[in-house]
Design a protein around this motif. Structure first.
Motif, PDB file in Angstrom:
ATOM      1  N   GLY A 253       0.818  -1.216   0.000  1.00 41.42           N
ATOM      2  CA  GLY A 253       0.000   0.000   0.000  1.00 41.42           C
ATOM      3  C   GLY A 253       0.844   1.255   0.000  1.00 41.42           C
ATOM      4  N   THR A 254       1.978   1.210   0.696  1.00 41.92           N
ATOM      5  CA  THR A 254       2.879   2.374   0.773  1.00 41.92           C
ATOM      6  C   THR A 254       3.509   2.671  -0.581  1.00 41.92           C
ATOM      7  OG1 THR A 254       3.353   1.964   3.107  1.00 41.92           O
ATOM      8  CG2 THR A 254       4.955   3.283   1.874  1.00 41.92           C
ATOM      9  N   ILE A 255       4.008   1.632  -1.256  1.00 39.50           N
ATOM     10  CA  ILE A 255       4.669   1.826  -2.556  1.00 39.50           C
ATOM     11  C   ILE A 255       3.695   2.387  -3.583  1.00 39.50           C
ATOM     12  CG2 ILE A 255       5.654   0.538  -4.516  1.00 39.50           C
ATOM     13  CD1 ILE A 255       7.627   1.184  -2.297  1.00 39.50           C
ATOM     14  N   LYS A 256       2.401   2.154  -3.399  1.00 41.81           N
ATOM     15  CA  LYS A 256       1.414   2.637  -4.369  1.00 41.81           C
ATOM     16  C   LYS A 256       0.805   3.982  -3.975  1.00 41.81           C
ATOM     17  CE  LYS A 256       0.516  -1.997  -6.042  1.00 41.81           C
ATOM     18  NZ  LYS A 256      -0.380  -3.164  -6.068  1.00 41.81           N
ATOM     19  N   MET A 257       1.408   4.654  -2.980  1.00 36.92           N
ATOM     20  CA  MET A 257       0.940   6.000  -2.615  1.00 36.92           C
ATOM     21  C   MET A 257       1.416   7.000  -3.659  1.00 36.92           C
ATOM     22  SD  MET A 257       1.646   5.975   1.493  1.00 36.92           S
ATOM     23  CE  MET A 257       0.763   7.478   1.873  1.00 36.92           C
ATOM     24  N   GLN A 258       0.653   8.066  -3.836  1.00 35.24           N
ATOM     25  CA  GLN A 258       0.975   9.071  -4.851  1.00 35.24           C
ATOM     26  C   GLN A 258       2.019  10.084  -4.378  1.00 35.24           C
ATOM     27  OE1 GLN A 258      -0.334   9.388  -8.213  1.00 35.24           O
ATOM     28  NE2 GLN A 258      -0.662   7.265  -7.656  1.00 35.24           N
ATOM     29  N   ASP A 259       2.124  10.268  -3.068  1.00 37.97           N
ATOM     30  CA  ASP A 259       3.022  11.299  -2.538  1.00 37.97           C
ATOM     31  C   ASP A 259       4.274  10.626  -1.973  1.00 37.97           C
ATOM     32  OD1 ASP A 259       4.311  13.383  -1.325  1.00 37.97           O
ATOM     33  OD2 ASP A 259       2.536  14.177  -0.310  1.00 37.97           O
ATOM     34  N   SER A 260       5.420  10.808  -2.633  1.00 42.97           N
ATOM     35  CA  SER A 260       6.649  10.144  -2.190  1.00 42.97           C
ATOM     36  C   SER A 260       7.131  10.684  -0.838  1.00 42.97           C
ATOM     37  CB  SER A 260       7.755  10.300  -3.240  1.00 42.97           C
ATOM     38  OG  SER A 260       8.009  11.655  -3.509  1.00 42.97           O
ATOM     39  N   LYS A 261       6.702  11.897  -0.476  1.00 46.49           N
ATOM     40  CA  LYS A 261       7.079  12.415   0.840  1.00 46.49           C
ATOM     41  C   LYS A 261       6.410  11.597   1.942  1.00 46.49           C
ATOM     42  CE  LYS A 261       6.000  16.721  -0.011  1.00 46.49           C
ATOM     43  NZ  LYS A 261       5.754  18.164   0.191  1.00 46.49           N
ATOM     44  N   GLU A 262       5.179  11.148   1.667  1.00 48.97           N
ATOM     45  CA  GLU A 262       4.486  10.288   2.628  1.00 48.97           C
ATOM     46  C   GLU A 262       5.141   8.915   2.688  1.00 48.97           C
ATOM     47  OE1 GLU A 262       1.850  10.909   4.880  1.00 48.97           O
ATOM     48  OE2 GLU A 262       2.722  12.831   4.348  1.00 48.97           O
ATOM     49  N   VAL A 263       5.580   8.425   1.525  1.00 50.88           N
ATOM     50  CA  VAL A 263       6.276   7.132   1.474  1.00 50.88           C
ATOM     51  C   VAL A 263       7.538   7.187   2.328  1.00 50.88           C
ATOM     52  CG1 VAL A 263       7.420   5.439  -0.025  1.00 50.88           C
ATOM     53  CG2 VAL A 263       5.363   6.615  -0.818  1.00 50.88           C
ATOM     54  N   ALA A 264       8.240   8.314   2.239  1.00 50.02           N
ATOM     55  CA  ALA A 264       9.503   8.473   2.973  1.00 50.02           C
ATOM     56  C   ALA A 264       9.304   8.389   4.483  1.00 50.02           C
ATOM     57  CB  ALA A 264      10.156   9.796   2.606  1.00 50.02           C
ATOM     58  N   LYS A 265       8.102   8.690   4.965  1.00 56.02           N
ATOM     59  CA  LYS A 265       7.836   8.640   6.403  1.00 56.02           C
ATOM     60  C   LYS A 265       7.603   7.211   6.898  1.00 56.02           C
ATOM     61  CE  LYS A 265       5.758  13.249   6.479  1.00 56.02           C
ATOM     62  NZ  LYS A 265       4.507  14.003   6.646  1.00 56.02           N
ATOM     63  N   ARG A 266       7.412   6.292   5.968  1.00 59.10           N
ATOM     64  CA  ARG A 266       7.166   4.895   6.359  1.00 59.10           C
ATOM     65  C   ARG A 266       8.434   4.085   6.108  1.00 59.10           C
ATOM     66  NH1 ARG A 266       1.104   3.401   4.186  1.00 59.10           N
ATOM     67  NH2 ARG A 266       0.003   5.165   5.139  1.00 59.10           N
ATOM     68  N   PRO A 267       9.063   3.581   7.142  1.00 56.95           N
ATOM     69  CA  PRO A 267      10.372   2.926   6.974  1.00 56.95           C
ATOM     70  C   PRO A 267      10.283   1.585   6.250  1.00 56.95           C
ATOM     71  CG  PRO A 267       9.597   2.735   9.242  1.00 56.95           C
ATOM     72  CD  PRO A 267       8.615   3.603   8.537  1.00 56.95           C
ATOM     73  N   LEU A 268      10.601   1.595   4.973  1.00 52.99           N
ATOM     74  CA  LEU A 268      10.623   0.374   4.171  1.00 52.99           C
ATOM     75  C   LEU A 268      12.064  -0.110   4.025  1.00 52.99           C
ATOM     76  CD1 LEU A 268       8.143   1.329   1.308  1.00 52.99           C
ATOM     77  CD2 LEU A 268       7.666  -0.097   3.294  1.00 52.99           C
ATOM     78  N   ASP A 269      12.206  -1.369   3.684  1.00 48.63           N
ATOM     79  CA  ASP A 269      13.525  -1.956   3.474  1.00 48.63           C
ATOM     80  C   ASP A 269      13.432  -2.825   2.222  1.00 48.63           C
ATOM     81  OD1 ASP A 269      16.152  -2.734   3.817  1.00 48.63           O
ATOM     82  OD2 ASP A 269      15.904  -3.328   5.913  1.00 48.63           O
ATOM     83  N   GLY A 270      14.574  -3.324   1.763  1.00 51.13           N
ATOM     84  CA  GLY A 270      14.535  -4.170   0.574  1.00 51.13           C
ATOM     85  C   GLY A 270      15.749  -5.088   0.496  1.00 51.13           C
ATOM     86  N   PHE A 271      15.516  -6.302  -0.022  1.00 45.75           N
ATOM     87  CA  PHE A 271      16.600  -7.251  -0.288  1.00 45.75           C
ATOM     88  C   PHE A 271      16.680  -7.507  -1.789  1.00 45.75           C
ATOM     89  CE2 PHE A 271      16.202  -9.079   4.177  1.00 45.75           C
ATOM     90  CZ  PHE A 271      17.468  -8.675   4.571  1.00 45.75           C
ATOM     91  N   ILE A 272      17.878  -7.662  -2.286  1.00 39.28           N
ATOM     92  CA  ILE A 272      18.113  -7.960  -3.701  1.00 39.28           C
ATOM     93  C   ILE A 272      18.349  -9.469  -3.849  1.00 39.28           C
ATOM     94  CG2 ILE A 272      19.723  -7.601  -5.612  1.00 39.28           C
ATOM     95  CD1 ILE A 272      17.819  -5.215  -4.857  1.00 39.28           C
ATOM     96  N   TYR A 273      17.753 -10.072  -4.922  1.00 37.74           N
ATOM     97  CA  TYR A 273      17.934 -11.521  -5.051  1.00 37.74           C
ATOM     98  C   TYR A 273      18.204 -12.014  -6.473  1.00 37.74           C
ATOM     99  CZ  TYR A 273      12.879 -11.204  -6.003  1.00 37.74           C
ATOM    100  OH  TYR A 273      11.641 -10.847  -6.498  1.00 37.74           O
ATOM    101  N   PHE A 274      18.279 -11.126  -7.481  1.00 38.41           N
ATOM    102  CA  PHE A 274      18.616 -11.621  -8.825  1.00 38.41           C
ATOM    103  C   PHE A 274      19.121 -10.486  -9.705  1.00 38.41           C
ATOM    104  CE2 PHE A 274      18.276 -14.004 -12.765  1.00 38.41           C
ATOM    105  CZ  PHE A 274      18.564 -15.300 -12.336  1.00 38.41           C
ATOM    106  N   LEU A 275      20.093 -10.817 -10.564  1.00 40.35           N
ATOM    107  CA  LEU A 275      20.709  -9.835 -11.460  1.00 40.35           C
ATOM    108  C   LEU A 275      20.486 -10.257 -12.915  1.00 40.35           C
ATOM    109  CD1 LEU A 275      22.728  -7.409 -11.948  1.00 40.35           C
ATOM    110  CD2 LEU A 275      24.542  -9.144 -11.919  1.00 40.35           C
ATOM    111  N   TYR A 276      20.085  -9.297 -13.760  1.00 42.63           N
ATOM    112  CA  TYR A 276      19.963  -9.523 -15.203  1.00 42.63           C
ATOM    113  C   TYR A 276      20.909  -8.577 -15.937  1.00 42.63           C
ATOM    114  CZ  TYR A 276      15.677 -12.312 -14.840  1.00 42.63           C
ATOM    115  OH  TYR A 276      14.769 -13.302 -14.579  1.00 42.63           O
TER     116      TYR A 276
END
Length: 670
Positions: A205-228
């Motif tokens: 739901g956060t990634i699909k928000m329209q305002d990136s400033k609001e997204v920045a307030k929600r602490p998300l993380d990410g893992f990488i698992y494949f390279l092309y």
């Protein structure tokens, strides 16, 4: 079973599973567990194989992911984002291993990875710079969410290495840690909004928000698992994972390179228990052939690679007894049903209560008093009843019906059209709402009153010292009663009164947020303060005037109009004004850099690469321009960035208002 019955069952499954896909991928609000979904999908697959003439081209068996939304630019994937075949049993893994051996012999390795329960993302880099981030979507195309992804600290904007290829694409998973989820969901509930079921839904739901400033307030993380890459830079998947880690990408430290299927199963068994100790959710293990040459030899089906499979853990569930259903009344009047259970051990903790969310959930489960129920706690951090064991239902038990009246004050509950939650409207007379409202007002993000805490507010209310927010500013008159409270001495009283006095310095937007108007969070309060300037303008604003303010939608506007339509609220505001609280914004004296924009009006909308919206606003005002709160015939220019709201764009076009970029704005200034 007749042919017509088979066709009806297949059509019903297609319709149901497509709806579940929509709930999961687009709304980020699933109404069914993974295991149940996969069972239904498997049944549909078997029926389609046996009855190919009845197969629907829109069947979810023919799709890789979910849907794309209409709110972002759609981008075609250079390399399709395929899904993985999955299983819940070990024999399927041994069968998978046997198929691999028949195809490529015995000389191969597996890479075992945790299967993160998040949102799949594809990141494209050119000359070391992140140029695009796209969601999985339907597997062939997805949503461009680059600005939102750039707010995640663990996703590098620029990699600092000469070893990476000029152009490459990298796949990963965006997720939210459990602690952040619980904290943010608590804020959501405070606003009277339906909480997300689990961190995966919140991240999506956060990634699909329209305002990136609001997204920045929600602490998300990410893992990488494949390279092309276009050229084979590496010989194995394991080698590439270590390389991208050196380039600065966040790669999970729990990945393992193993030699055989027994080692794979040992890895799976280890994490079946250990997963609950992680700070994030996983729902299984992904197994991949390590050699890229062997991957290429094995190839793909239409939907998934033949060289990889996922083993999914069935969500931890136990059986217990529903003892009774009680109800909690929140600060905004939202009434939430709670299942009180016979205590049972689940996923390492003793569970006594489970959320029932709302009346729809009680109806869906068809709960009866004393039912034996299955409780799940997989991706669901908060325990949840998933189904009733009908075989153990006692005869003559009464069906559980949702309340008609507030359990605290007896007021008849309301449920607005299109909403799932019931509300008690007696916000000035319902005890938990009164206490919750004052606790919210004194909170750090609102008035930040030192010397007061939630327990103190409850004590004061029970003793009749506080009934309204405004009573805080006259409590000094009751010093004798304060001194009689245990563990509340002279120093405590002085600290509290000092904190109350200091709160009068808080700006208008903090006071507005502190009032606790439903759906008016911290950010919306700031937007409103800027848009209306003072509380009197807000109180008399029409629905249309409110919607014209940046980021104020129909639901928020209706809530504001409803709030100021109550005489009790207006009386409280007058008392707070008399106490000296600030109910208008402090206008700043601006020294103009130039007069190039004098007489011109602007609205800023969307997300900009080179500037924040606040920076653009400052530039306009510093050069004599004026910012309007909404689009109207008085507007001269709309400064438009990426992901601009479609309604604003449509209105601007209808009124023939010039639409300019931030670069064009700078040219006007210069």
């Amino acid at each position: 079973m007749s042919q017509s019955t088979v066709k009806e069952e297949m059509d019903a499954l297609v319709e149901e599973l497509n709806q579940h896909n929509y709930n999961y991928y687009v709304l980020a609000m699933p109404t069914i567990g993974d295991f149940e979904f996969d069972k239904k999908l498997k049944l549909l697959t078997e029926l389609e194989l046996a009855n190919p003439d009845f197969a629907d081209p829109n069947s979810p068996t023919q799709r890789v992911g979910g849907d794309i939304t209409k709110n972002f630019i759609t981008v075609q994937h250079k390399y399709p984002m395929l899904s993985l075949g999955n299983t819940y049993n070990e024999q399927d893994l041994r069968d998978f291993d046997e198929r691999i051996r028949k195809a490529i012999g015995d000389n191969f390795e597996y890479v075992c990875e945790l299967k993160f329960d998040g949102l799949s993302i594809s990141l494209t880099y050119q000359d070391g710079k992140l140029i695009r981030a796209v969601t999985r979507g339907d597997g062939t195309k997805g949503d461009d969410v680059t600005n939102n992804i750039k707010t995640i600290n663990t996703i590098p904007h620029q990699i600092k290495t000469d070893n990476a290829p000029e152009h490459f694409e990298i796949r990963g998973e965006i997720f939210m840690h459990k602690a952040a989820f619980l904290k943010l969901n608590a804020s959501r509930e405070e606003l009277g909004e339906i909480p997300y079921a689990n961190p995966r839904n919140f991240a999506s739901g956060t990634i699909k928000m329209q305002d990136s400033k609001e997204v920045a307030k929600r602490p998300l993380d990410g893992f990488i698992y494949f390279l092309y890459t276009d050229k084979n830079e590496f010989k194995t998947h394991w080698e590439s994972l270590n390389a991208v880690k050196d380039w600065g990408f966040h790669v999970c430290e729990h990945n393992r390179l193993v030699n055989n299927i027994d080692d794979v199963l040992a890895f799976i068994h280890h994490w079946e228990e250990e997963r609950f100790k992680l700070s994030y959710d996983i729902d299984g293990i992904v197994i991949k052939i390590n050699s890229y040459a062997q991957q290429q030899e094995l190839g793909f089906t239409a939907k998934s690679p033949r060289w990889a499979i996922s083993y999914k853990y069935k969500a931890a569930e136990v059986e217990t007894i529903l003892e009774k259903v009680t109800y909690q009344v929140g600060r905004t009047g939202a009434v939430t049903p709670v299942a009180n259970l016979k205590p049972v051990l689940l996923a390492g903790t003793t569970v006594k209560r489970a959320t029932l969310h709302n009346a729809n959930e009680i109806e869906r489960l068809d709960l009866h008093e004393g039912d034996t129920v299955f409780v799940e706690k997989g991706g669901e951090i908060i325990p949840k009843i998933i189904r009733v064991n009908l075989d153990k239902r006692l005869p003559g038990t009464e069906k559980v019906h949702y309340l008609h009246n507030c359990p605290e004050c007896g007021t008849e509950l309301i449920r607005k059209e299109g909403e799932a939650v019931h509300y008690c409207t007696n916000d000035e007379g319902c005890p938990p709402q009164i206490v919750g409202k004052i606790q919210h007002f004194i909170g750090r993000k609102a008035m930040n009153i030192d010397g007061l805490g939630d327990e103190t507010i409850e004590t004061f209310y029970k003793r009749g010292l506080l009934n309204h927010i405004s009573d805080l500013y006259t409590i000094y008159q009751k010093s004798d009663q304060l001194k009689s409270i245990e563990r509340f001495g002279e120093r405590s009283i002085e600290n509290m009164l000092g904190g109350i006095e200091k709160s009068k310095e808080m700006p208008f937007e903090k006071v507005l947020f502190g009032l606790g108007i439903r759906y008016v969070g911290e950010t919306i309060a700031k937007k409103l303060a800027i848009g209306v300037k003072n509380i009197d303008n807000l109180a008399k604003a029409t629905l249309e005037e409110l919607i014209a303010i940046d980021e104020i939608g129909q639901r928020i506007a209706e809530s504001i109009v409803e709030y100021f339509g109550k005489q009790e609220h207006l009386q409280q505001i007058e008392l707070l004004k008399s106490a000296g609280l600030r109910f208008e914004i402090e206008e700043k004296v601006i020294t103009l850099d130039s007069d190039s924009l004098i007489g011109k009006t602007f609205v800023i909308s969307g997300v900009f690469e080179a500037h924040s919206r606040e920076q653009l606003k400052g530039l306009i005002e510093a050069n004599g321009g004026k910012i309007l709160s909404g689009i109207s015939g008085k507007l001269d220019y709309l400064v438009a960035g990426d992901n601009m709201g479609p309604s604003k764009l449509e209105k601007a076009n209808k009124l023939n208002i010039p639409i300019i970029s931030d670069a064009e704005l700078l040219k006007m200034i210069n």
